[in-house]
Design a protein around this motif. Structure first.
Motif, PDB file in Angstrom:
ATOM      1  N   ARG A  64       0.829  -1.209   0.000  1.00 12.96           N
ATOM      2  CA  ARG A  64       0.000   0.000   0.000  1.00 12.96           C
ATOM      3  C   ARG A  64       0.857   1.251   0.000  1.00 12.96           C
ATOM      4  O   ARG A  64       0.571   2.192  -0.721  1.00 12.96           O
ATOM      5  N   VAL A  65       1.904   1.247   0.838  1.00 16.74           N
ATOM      6  CA  VAL A  65       2.779   2.415   0.908  1.00 16.74           C
ATOM      7  C   VAL A  65       4.108   2.014   1.529  1.00 16.74           C
ATOM      8  O   VAL A  65       4.152   1.120   2.374  1.00 16.74           O
ATOM      9  N   ARG A  66       5.181   2.651   1.059  1.00 16.00           N
ATOM     10  CA  ARG A  66       6.494   2.540   1.695  1.00 16.00           C
ATOM     11  C   ARG A  66       6.937   3.941   2.034  1.00 16.00           C
ATOM     12  O   ARG A  66       6.774   4.862   1.236  1.00 16.00           O
ATOM     13  N   TYR A  67       7.497   4.097   3.220  1.00 14.46           N
ATOM     14  CA  TYR A  67       7.995   5.413   3.644  1.00 14.46           C
ATOM     15  C   TYR A  67       9.204   5.180   4.531  1.00 14.46           C
ATOM     16  O   TYR A  67       9.135   4.461   5.511  1.00 14.46           O
ATOM     17  N   GLY A  68      10.333   5.748   4.114  1.00 17.04           N
ATOM     18  CA  GLY A  68      11.579   5.480   4.829  1.00 17.04           C
ATOM     19  C   GLY A  68      11.862   3.992   4.826  1.00 17.04           C
ATOM     20  O   GLY A  68      11.845   3.347   3.784  1.00 17.04           O
ATOM     21  N   ARG A  69      12.075   3.425   6.003  1.00 16.31           N
ATOM     22  CA  ARG A  69      12.338   1.985   6.135  1.00 16.31           C
ATOM     23  C   ARG A  69      11.073   1.210   6.482  1.00 16.31           C
ATOM     24  O   ARG A  69      11.133   0.033   6.827  1.00 16.31           O
ATOM     25  N   ASN A  70       9.906   1.837   6.393  1.00 20.76           N
ATOM     26  CA  ASN A  70       8.631   1.237   6.789  1.00 20.76           C
ATOM     27  C   ASN A  70       7.735   0.972   5.583  1.00 20.76           C
ATOM     28  O   ASN A  70       7.883   1.601   4.543  1.00 20.76           O
ATOM     29  N   GLY A  71       6.790   0.069   5.768  1.00 28.46           N
ATOM     30  CA  GLY A  71       5.822  -0.208   4.715  1.00 28.46           C
ATOM     31  C   GLY A  71       4.533  -0.737   5.305  1.00 28.46           C
ATOM     32  O   GLY A  71       4.491  -1.198   6.453  1.00 28.46           O
ATOM     33  N   VAL A  72       3.464  -0.645   4.519  1.00 31.10           N
ATOM     34  CA  VAL A  72       2.159  -1.182   4.901  1.00 31.10           C
ATOM     35  C   VAL A  72       1.677  -2.057   3.749  1.00 31.10           C
ATOM     36  O   VAL A  72       1.717  -1.637   2.580  1.00 31.10           O
ATOM     37  N   TYR A  73       1.236  -3.270   4.089  1.00 37.95           N
ATOM     38  CA  TYR A  73       0.815  -4.261   3.100  1.00 37.95           C
ATOM     39  C   TYR A  73      -0.535  -4.843   3.487  1.00 37.95           C
ATOM     40  O   TYR A  73      -0.787  -5.106   4.669  1.00 37.95           O
ATOM     41  N   ASP A  74      -1.401  -5.043   2.501  1.00 31.13           N
ATOM     42  CA  ASP A  74      -2.673  -5.724   2.706  1.00 31.13           C
ATOM     43  C   ASP A  74      -2.621  -7.081   2.029  1.00 31.13           C
ATOM     44  O   ASP A  74      -2.073  -7.212   0.925  1.00 31.13           O
ATOM     45  N   VAL A  75      -3.191  -8.067   2.701  1.00 31.78           N
ATOM     46  CA  VAL A  75      -3.217  -9.433   2.178  1.00 31.78           C
ATOM     47  C   VAL A  75      -4.648  -9.947   2.271  1.00 31.78           C
ATOM     48  O   VAL A  75      -5.283  -9.853   3.325  1.00 31.78           O
ATOM     49  N   THR A  76      -5.144 -10.485   1.174  1.00 23.72           N
ATOM     50  CA  THR A  76      -6.445 -11.146   1.164  1.00 23.72           C
ATOM     51  C   THR A  76      -6.220 -12.632   0.972  1.00 23.72           C
ATOM     52  O   THR A  76      -5.497 -13.038   0.056  1.00 23.72           O
ATOM     53  N   VAL A  77      -6.823 -13.438   1.842  1.00 28.70           N
ATOM     54  CA  VAL A  77      -6.766 -14.892   1.724  1.00 28.70           C
ATOM     55  C   VAL A  77      -8.116 -15.368   1.202  1.00 28.70           C
ATOM     56  O   VAL A  77      -9.155 -15.075   1.809  1.00 28.70           O
ATOM     57  N   ARG A  78      -8.102 -16.053   0.074  1.00 27.82           N
ATOM     58  CA  ARG A  78      -9.336 -16.585  -0.539  1.00 27.82           C
ATOM     59  C   ARG A  78      -9.231 -18.096  -0.708  1.00 27.82           C
ATOM     60  O   ARG A  78      -8.145 -18.635  -0.848  1.00 27.82           O
ATOM     61  N   ARG A  79     -10.385 -18.729  -0.741  1.00 29.90           N
ATOM     62  CA  ARG A  79     -10.437 -20.151  -1.081  1.00 29.90           C
ATOM     63  C   ARG A  79     -10.423 -20.246  -2.599  1.00 29.90           C
ATOM     64  O   ARG A  79     -11.216 -19.591  -3.289  1.00 29.90           O
ATOM     65  N   VAL A  80      -9.494 -21.039  -3.136  1.00 25.44           N
ATOM     66  CA  VAL A  80      -9.411 -21.242  -4.582  1.00 25.44           C
ATOM     67  C   VAL A  80     -10.631 -22.067  -5.001  1.00 25.44           C
ATOM     68  O   VAL A  80     -11.039 -22.991  -4.320  1.00 25.44           O
ATOM     69  N   GLY A  81     -11.192 -21.737  -6.099  1.00 28.03           N
ATOM     70  CA  GLY A  81     -12.366 -22.458  -6.602  1.00 28.03           C
ATOM     71  C   GLY A  81     -13.584 -21.562  -6.576  1.00 28.03           C
ATOM     72  O   GLY A  81     -14.123 -21.226  -7.611  1.00 28.03           O
ATOM     73  N   ASP A  82     -13.978 -21.143  -5.359  1.00 26.50           N
ATOM     74  CA  ASP A  82     -15.162 -20.280  -5.274  1.00 26.50           C
ATOM     75  C   ASP A  82     -14.827 -18.831  -4.937  1.00 26.50           C
ATOM     76  O   ASP A  82     -15.698 -17.970  -4.960  1.00 26.50           O
ATOM     77  N   GLY A  83     -13.559 -18.548  -4.612  1.00 20.61           N
ATOM     78  CA  GLY A  83     -13.139 -17.174  -4.363  1.00 20.61           C
ATOM     79  C   GLY A  83     -13.610 -16.557  -3.062  1.00 20.61           C
ATOM     80  O   GLY A  83     -13.444 -15.353  -2.853  1.00 20.61           O
ATOM     81  N   VAL A  84     -14.189 -17.364  -2.180  1.00 14.71           N
ATOM     82  CA  VAL A  84     -14.670 -16.838  -0.899  1.00 14.71           C
ATOM     83  C   VAL A  84     -13.508 -16.282  -0.089  1.00 14.71           C
ATOM     84  O   VAL A  84     -12.460 -16.928   0.040  1.00 14.71           O
ATOM     85  N   VAL A  85     -13.685 -15.073   0.443  1.00 15.63           N
ATOM     86  CA  VAL A  85     -12.667 -14.464   1.283  1.00 15.63           C
ATOM     87  C   VAL A  85     -12.665 -15.168   2.636  1.00 15.63           C
ATOM     88  O   VAL A  85     -13.701 -15.255   3.304  1.00 15.63           O
ATOM     89  N   ILE A  86     -11.503 -15.678   3.032  1.00 15.73           N
ATOM     90  CA  ILE A  86     -11.327 -16.369   4.303  1.00 15.73           C
ATOM     91  C   ILE A  86     -10.814 -15.404   5.368  1.00 15.73           C
ATOM     92  O   ILE A  86     -11.231 -15.459   6.526  1.00 15.73           O
ATOM     93  N   ALA A  87      -9.901 -14.497   4.971  1.00 17.37           N
ATOM     94  CA  ALA A  87      -9.330 -13.560   5.937  1.00 17.37           C
ATOM     95  C   ALA A  87      -8.775 -12.334   5.234  1.00 17.37           C
ATOM     96  O   ALA A  87      -8.401 -12.389   4.062  1.00 17.37           O
ATOM     97  N   GLU A  88      -8.729 -11.239   5.994  1.00 18.86           N
ATOM     98  CA  GLU A  88      -8.062 -10.005   5.562  1.00 18.86           C
ATOM     99  C   GLU A  88      -6.971  -9.704   6.579  1.00 18.86           C
ATOM    100  O   GLU A  88      -7.216  -9.790   7.788  1.00 18.86           O
ATOM    101  N   PHE A  89      -5.797  -9.366   6.096  1.00 19.86           N
ATOM    102  CA  PHE A  89      -4.606  -9.187   6.927  1.00 19.86           C
ATOM    103  C   PHE A  89      -3.968  -7.859   6.554  1.00 19.86           C
ATOM    104  O   PHE A  89      -3.908  -7.512   5.374  1.00 19.86           O
ATOM    105  N   ARG A  90      -3.504  -7.115   7.543  1.00 17.33           N
ATOM    106  CA  ARG A  90      -2.709  -5.916   7.272  1.00 17.33           C
ATOM    107  C   ARG A  90      -1.424  -6.024   8.069  1.00 17.33           C
ATOM    108  O   ARG A  90      -1.450  -6.273   9.272  1.00 17.33           O
ATOM    109  N   GLY A  91      -0.305  -5.834   7.383  1.00 14.67           N
ATOM    110  CA  GLY A  91       0.997  -5.915   8.039  1.00 14.67           C
ATOM    111  C   GLY A  91       1.799  -4.645   7.850  1.00 14.67           C
ATOM    112  O   GLY A  91       1.717  -3.998   6.814  1.00 14.67           O
ATOM    113  N   SER A  92       2.542  -4.308   8.873  1.00  9.84           N
ATOM    114  CA  SER A  92       3.490  -3.192   8.823  1.00  9.84           C
ATOM    115  C   SER A  92       4.885  -3.778   8.843  1.00  9.84           C
ATOM    116  O   SER A  92       5.172  -4.695   9.613  1.00  9.84           O
ATOM    117  N   SER A  93       5.748  -3.250   7.993  1.00 10.67           N
ATOM    118  CA  SER A  93       7.099  -3.794   7.876  1.00 10.67           C
ATOM    119  C   SER A  93       8.151  -2.770   8.250  1.00 10.67           C
ATOM    120  O   SER A  93       7.896  -1.569   8.283  1.00 10.67           O
TER     121      SER A  93
END
Length: 137
Positions: free
Chosen positions: A90-119
């Motif tokens: 999503r964004v990088r600034y200096g030595r930091n970053g923000v990332y979004d992750v979507t976990v889906r079931r393959v086949g029907d595309g149902v969203v299993i989880a939403e994850f946000r990580g800071s690096s």
């Protein structure tokens, strides 16, 4: 990175895409990943998302680690389900970053989880520098 990533390899995760700031990882939910309610243990779903996050945030060359992460579980997964985590920067600034992750079931595309990580990046290269062959090289 994958060669040294015992957890990812041990769990049978497959890295299917890596591009700057992006990664896609698949994993099949096995019987040992299911909790007492017959659904995938949240820790395994988190681990899949965290792995996609790790590969996405390490695409810029510097060793980058998680500083924080949050997950929202949306729907259950069960043994035999193939899950896919897609991480996007999503964004990088200096030595930091923000990332979004979507976990889906393959086949029907149902969203299993939403994850946000800071690096946070470190002053180390992801790819180790080649060592000289000896004197005069």
């Amino acid at each position: 990175m994958y060669e040294r990533d015992e957890a990812t390899r041990h769990l049978g995760m497959e890295i299917t895409e890596v591009a700057p700031g992006r990664a896609r990882v698949r994993m099949t939910v096995t019987d040992v990943m299911v909790n007492g309610f017959g659904i995938a243990h949240g820790g395994y779903v988190f681990l899949l998302a965290d792995t996609a996050f790790a590969y996405a945030c390490n695409t810029h060359g510097a060793v980058t680690v998680a500083a924080a992460a949050d997950v929202t579980f949306v729907a259950p997964a069960r043994a035999g389900d193939v899950l896919e985590a897609v991480a996007d920067e999503r964004v990088r600034y200096g030595r930091n970053g923000v990332y979004d992750v979507t976990v889906r079931r393959v086949g029907d595309g149902v969203v299993i989880a939403e994850f946000r990580g800071s690096s946070r990046s470190r002053n180390e290269s992801v790819i180790a520098e080649a060592e000289p062959d000896g004197p005069g090289s």
